[in-house]
Design a protein around this motif. Structure first.
Motif, PDB file in Angstrom:
ATOM      1  N   ASP A  15      18.724 -17.112 -32.484  1.00 21.41           N
ATOM      2  CA  ASP A  15      17.747 -16.298 -31.727  1.00 21.41           C
ATOM      3  C   ASP A  15      17.420 -15.024 -32.512  1.00 21.41           C
ATOM      4  O   ASP A  15      16.255 -14.624 -32.629  1.00 21.41           O
ATOM      5  CB  ASP A  15      18.331 -15.878 -30.374  1.00 21.41           C
ATOM      6  CG  ASP A  15      18.598 -17.045 -29.442  1.00 21.41           C
ATOM      7  OD1 ASP A  15      17.746 -17.341 -28.610  1.00 21.41           O
ATOM      8  OD2 ASP A  15      19.678 -17.670 -29.545  1.00 21.41           O
ATOM      9  N   ASP A  39      23.420 -17.187 -23.908  1.00 24.99           N
ATOM     10  CA  ASP A  39      24.299 -17.589 -25.023  1.00 24.99           C
ATOM     11  C   ASP A  39      24.694 -16.348 -25.838  1.00 24.99           C
ATOM     12  O   ASP A  39      24.648 -16.349 -27.070  1.00 24.99           O
ATOM     13  CB  ASP A  39      23.553 -18.600 -25.903  1.00 24.99           C
ATOM     14  CG  ASP A  39      24.490 -19.395 -26.816  1.00 24.99           C
ATOM     15  OD1 ASP A  39      25.720 -19.206 -26.720  1.00 24.99           O
ATOM     16  OD2 ASP A  39      23.981 -20.189 -27.620  1.00 24.99           O
ATOM     17  N   MET A 156      12.379 -23.777 -27.013  1.00 24.76           N
ATOM     18  CA  MET A 156      13.494 -24.581 -27.518  1.00 24.76           C
ATOM     19  C   MET A 156      14.278 -25.022 -26.300  1.00 24.76           C
ATOM     20  O   MET A 156      14.938 -24.207 -25.646  1.00 24.76           O
ATOM     21  CB  MET A 156      14.408 -23.756 -28.443  1.00 24.76           C
ATOM     22  CG  MET A 156      15.425 -24.601 -29.218  1.00 24.76           C
ATOM     23  SD  MET A 156      16.793 -25.165 -28.255  1.00 24.76           S
ATOM     24  CE  MET A 156      16.678 -26.938 -28.514  1.00 24.76           C
ATOM     25  N   ASP A 252      16.535 -22.629 -32.728  1.00 31.47           N
ATOM     26  CA  ASP A 252      15.512 -21.634 -32.371  1.00 31.47           C
ATOM     27  C   ASP A 252      14.630 -21.270 -33.559  1.00 31.47           C
ATOM     28  O   ASP A 252      13.442 -20.963 -33.400  1.00 31.47           O
ATOM     29  CB  ASP A 252      16.180 -20.352 -31.845  1.00 31.47           C
ATOM     30  CG  ASP A 252      17.014 -20.628 -30.616  1.00 31.47           C
ATOM     31  OD1 ASP A 252      16.920 -21.737 -30.062  1.00 31.47           O
ATOM     32  OD2 ASP A 252      17.767 -19.722 -30.212  1.00 31.47           O
TER      33      ASP A 252
HETATM   34  O1  AGV Z   1      20.976 -25.777 -27.140  1.00 29.27           O
HETATM   35  C1  AGV Z   1      20.582 -24.988 -28.186  1.00 29.27           C
HETATM   36  C2  AGV Z   1      20.476 -23.517 -27.811  1.00 29.27           C
HETATM   37  C3  AGV Z   1      19.585 -22.763 -28.800  1.00 29.27           C
HETATM   38  O2  AGV Z   1      18.675 -21.912 -28.124  1.00 29.27           O
HETATM   39  N1  AGV Z   1      21.730 -22.739 -27.814  1.00 29.27           N
HETATM   40  C4  AGV Z   1      21.928 -22.330 -29.211  1.00 29.27           C
HETATM   41  C5  AGV Z   1      20.539 -21.993 -29.723  1.00 29.27           C
HETATM   42  O3  AGV Z   1      20.333 -20.589 -29.683  1.00 29.27           O
HETATM   43  C6  AGV Z   1      22.913 -23.244 -27.104  1.00 29.27           C
HETATM   44  C7  AGV Z   1      23.928 -24.002 -27.911  1.00 29.27           C
HETATM   45  C8  AGV Z   1      24.115 -25.381 -27.976  1.00 29.27           C
HETATM   46  N2  AGV Z   1      25.156 -25.672 -28.811  1.00 29.27           N
HETATM   47  C9  AGV Z   1      25.635 -24.472 -29.303  1.00 29.27           C
HETATM   48  C10 AGV Z   1      24.887 -23.424 -28.745  1.00 29.27           C
HETATM   49  C11 AGV Z   1      26.702 -24.158 -30.218  1.00 29.27           C
HETATM   50  N3  AGV Z   1      27.442 -25.104 -30.814  1.00 29.27           N
HETATM   51  N4  AGV Z   1      26.907 -22.852 -30.494  1.00 29.27           N
HETATM   52  C12 AGV Z   1      26.169 -21.891 -29.924  1.00 29.27           C
HETATM   53  N5  AGV Z   1      25.145 -22.139 -29.048  1.00 29.27           N
END
Ligand code: AGV
Ligand code: CA
Length: 314
Positions: A15, A39, A156, A252
């Motif tokens: 992000d 997040d 996203m 993102d």
């Molecule tokens: O599902 C993807 C989203 C995106 O907007 N977020 C992370 C990105 O910013 C969640 C996410 C899914 N898996 C993750 C996430 C991971 N392994 N680590 C951090 N965030």
């Protein structure tokens, strides 16, 4: 032609890199930034956002662009380990060298700030959301007439694959996290007639962070912006042997680059709906009765990474 873009994010590594890249794009003028407590932890995420604008924004950005706090709350909270990455980002030396930080916080909560920005807009504005859609859903509930001021939404989120990226108790694993965090917000936005580009896991699965990508950035760290990429992505685990729940993708960043360079990717029109409750909460599904969305399902991986690295060198 300069495009006005409003950016709402949730403070993850990708992000914040998205914010950095938006500031590097000549054809993009940011008109507002909102940060959601999803997040990330919101305090370091707002702080890092202000520092990124302070370092890489134009004189106009530094004087006028404001960062708004969201008070949106989760239906399903993100894991703490992921949320903590915002503290590391906020502490990077590249973000703490230039003082004072003159970029201001916005006077209103993020969803109300968005309403205000759209009401005052003379022409329709593009929206980029790289976290949950909650602030947009709430803004539409406050004043549905803002819809006419929204040009297109780039989000996203979601997936139509059998396997999403949520691995949580009481869930069946079919959802993508941004949709799972607040499925009702997705439903609310789907009920609008906003034109939606969905950068879903179909395309983001093709852009994992890998040791090769890291090495390529390390080799070019003499460019300040590439050093920022390398240091930022040092906070998160790459894909080495196989994909795990913590493997990092450039989710993102792909969405942000698709906004300015759609030829990097391939998309198709689908009709979709979202499941809000039960073990599949947050799952986006194909449905003939659903609403149209432009699904971004493929990307030219090499062209994408080349574009990101080139932007960072500018
Ligand atoms: O599902 C993807 C989203 C995106 O907007 N977020 C992370 C990105 O910013 C969640 C996410 C899914 N898996 C993750 C996430 C991971 N392994 N680590 C951090 N965030
Ligand atoms: Ca995000």
């Amino acid at each position: 032609m300069v495009r006005k873009v409003y950016f709402n994010h949730d403070g993850g590594v990708d992000d914040l890199i998205s914010l950095f890249l938006l500031l590097k794009m000549d054809q993009v003028e940011l008109v507002g930034v909102g940060v959601v407590d999803a997040d990330c932890y919101i305090e370091p995420a707002v702080s890092a956002s202000r520092k990124i604008i302070n370092r890489w924004g134009s004189a106009r950005d530094k004087a006028e662009l404001q960062v708004a706090w969201s008070d949106s709350r989760p239906v399903h909270q993100f894991p703490k380990e992921w949320r903590l990455q915002a503290f590391t980002m906020d502490a990077l030396t590249l973000l703490n060298e230039i003082k004072p930080v003159v970029v201001q916080e916005a006077p209103r909560k993020a969803h109300l700030e968005l309403v205000e920005i759209l009401r005052n807009a003379e022409e329709p504005i593009d929206l980029l959301f790289t976290g949950p859609l909650t602030d947009l859903a709430r803004a539409l509930d406050v004043d549905a007439s803002i819809e006419s001021k929204i040009k297109q939404l780039y989000w996203m989120g979601g997936t139509f694959l059998e396997r999403g990226n949520v691995e949580e108790p009481e869930h069946d694993g079919t959802a993508e996290w941004n949709a799972y965090w607040d499925p009702y917000a997705v439903k609310r936005v789907w009920q609008s007639s906003i034109k939606i580009h969905l950068v879903a896991l179909e395309s983001t699965n093709l852009v994992p962070l890998t040791p090769e990508v890291r090495d390529a950035w390390a080799a070019q760290r003499r460019y300040e912006g590439v050093d920022f990429l390398g240091n930022s992505y040092a906070c998160v685990p790459p894909l080495t042997h196989f994909v795990t729940n913590s493997t990092y993708f450039l989710w993102d960043v792909l969405t942000t680059c698709y906004l300015s360079k759609p030829e990097l990717a391939q998309s198709r029109l689908v009709y979709s709906d979202v499941i809000t409750d039960g073990p599949s909460a947050g799952r986006t599904v194909l449905s003939e009765q659903g609403r149209p969305v432009n699904l971004v399902h493929h990307v030219d991986r090499d062209a994408f990474f080349a574009y990101v690295t080139d932007l960072a060198k500018k």
